[in-house]
Design a protein around this motif. Structure first.
Motif, mmCIF file in Angstrom:
data_model
loop_
_atom_site.group_PDB
_atom_site.id
_atom_site.type_symbol
_atom_site.label_atom_id
_atom_site.label_comp_id
_atom_site.label_asym_id
_atom_site.label_seq_id
_atom_site.Cartn_x
_atom_site.Cartn_y
_atom_site.Cartn_z
ATOM 1 N N SER A 1 0.182 -5.809 -5.554
ATOM 2 C CA SER A 1 -0.916 -4.946 -5.421
ATOM 3 C C SER A 1 -2.164 -5.483 -5.699
ATOM 4 O O SER A 1 -2.127 -6.542 -6.449
ATOM 5 N N SER B 1 -4.732 -3.436 -7.069
ATOM 6 C CA SER B 1 -5.333 -2.544 -7.926
ATOM 7 C C SER B 1 -4.070 -2.193 -9.013
ATOM 8 O O SER B 1 -2.857 -2.837 -8.937
ATOM 9 N N MET C 1 -1.957 0.838 -10.975
ATOM 10 C CA MET C 1 -1.687 2.455 -11.084
ATOM 11 C C MET C 1 -0.514 2.282 -12.232
ATOM 12 O O MET C 1 0.056 1.350 -12.894
ATOM 13 N N ASP D 1 3.238 6.154 -9.607
ATOM 14 C CA ASP D 1 2.327 5.741 -8.690
ATOM 15 C C ASP D 1 2.539 4.262 -7.699
ATOM 16 O O ASP D 1 2.388 4.519 -6.582
ATOM 17 N N SER D 2 2.786 3.355 -8.656
ATOM 18 C CA SER D 2 3.053 2.197 -8.010
ATOM 19 C C SER D 2 4.367 2.188 -7.213
ATOM 20 O O SER D 2 4.288 1.978 -6.103
ATOM 21 N N ASP E 1 5.519 4.865 -5.828
ATOM 22 C CA ASP E 1 5.553 5.786 -4.722
ATOM 23 C C ASP E 1 4.511 5.103 -3.427
ATOM 24 O O ASP E 1 4.807 5.051 -2.355
ATOM 25 N N ASP E 2 3.621 4.099 -4.045
ATOM 26 C CA ASP E 2 3.106 3.062 -3.094
ATOM 27 C C ASP E 2 3.979 2.337 -2.267
ATOM 28 O O ASP E 2 3.856 2.107 -0.957
ATOM 29 N N CYS E 3 4.944 1.856 -3.123
ATOM 30 C CA CYS E 3 5.976 0.862 -2.546
ATOM 31 C C CYS E 3 6.959 1.829 -1.540
ATOM 32 O O CYS E 3 7.220 1.381 -0.227
ATOM 33 N N GLN F 1 5.945 4.281 0.221
ATOM 34 C CA GLN F 1 5.402 4.773 1.311
ATOM 35 C C GLN F 1 5.124 3.574 2.439
ATOM 36 O O GLN F 1 4.994 3.714 3.614
ATOM 37 N N ASN F 2 5.458 2.437 1.973
ATOM 38 C CA ASN F 2 5.497 1.161 2.688
ATOM 39 C C ASN F 2 6.722 0.719 3.149
ATOM 40 O O ASN F 2 6.955 -0.348 3.662
ATOM 41 N N CYS G 1 5.980 -4.917 -4.875
ATOM 42 C CA CYS G 1 7.014 -4.214 -3.849
ATOM 43 C C CYS G 1 7.805 -5.089 -3.292
ATOM 44 O O CYS G 1 7.741 -6.422 -2.917
#
Length: 193
Positions: free
Chosen positions: A83, A85, A87, A91-92, A94-96, A98-99, A187
């Protein structure tokens, strides 16, 4: 000459039966055609393993191109992204997700050394939130091989340190940390997924 009601019914039933039979034949032909085009077959109708491997290799190459164009790094049958940014751990993750990936799961010394090259403190996919002291990866597997810093994990001063992070500047460099802390993250997308 008008047909009787029973004759009309009989003709209708025959028409429906013939139609259903034709539909079944068409469905079978379509299934065979799809299998042949997808897998390739030898003259005896059995799958051609070379053709299957070729198709899988082409799909693998397409997937590699997709992730590499997005800036991911390829290593040992997985793609990795760090990343830009910071988090919290959840939240980190969740970002992974989503990808189409998840937080990194480190299964070997080679992968550990590879991940250290990112040179940032990062969340990894390790937590004991479910049961204190039982560290598991995000895929549910228990931790087997670990790279904790000396004295870790320790839930420092009784704090609720349930998430794993990596420190890039030490050989044994995992640390447990409160999951709400803001960190970079890595990720991982395994090629076989």
């Amino acid at each position: 000459m008008a047909l009787s009601a029973s004759s009309r019914k009989e003709r209708l039933y025959k028409l429906v039966a013939v139609s259903v039979g034709l539909l079944c034949i068409l469905q079978a032909a379509a299934n065979i055609g799809l299998r042949l085009s997808l897998y390739g077959c030898t003259a005896n109708g059995k799958p051609d393993l070379e053709e299957i491997i070729k198709n899988l290799t082409e799909k693998e190459e397409d997937l590699k191109d997709h992730y590499l164009k997005r800036g991911w790094v390829y290593f040992n049958q997985s793609f990795y992204s760090i990343s830009s940014s910071q988090m919290s751990w959840q939240d980190s993750r969740d970002d992974c997700l989503q990808n189409g990936s998840d937080l990194i799961i480190i299964t070997s010394k080679e992968e550990q050394d590879f991940a250290r090259q990112f040179k940032k403190r990062t969340w990894i996919g390790l937590t004991d939130r479910e049961t204190e002291g039982t560290w598991k990866w995000v895929d549910g597997t228990k931790l087997k091989e670990s790279y904790w810093r000396t004295g870790e994990p320790n839930s420092y001063l009784g704090s609720n340190e349930d998430c794993g992070e990596m420190w890039p500047h030490e050989e044994q460099h995992w640390n447990d940390l409160e999951c709400s802390y803001k960190n970079f993250w890595i990720c991982e997308k395994a090629l076989a997924q």
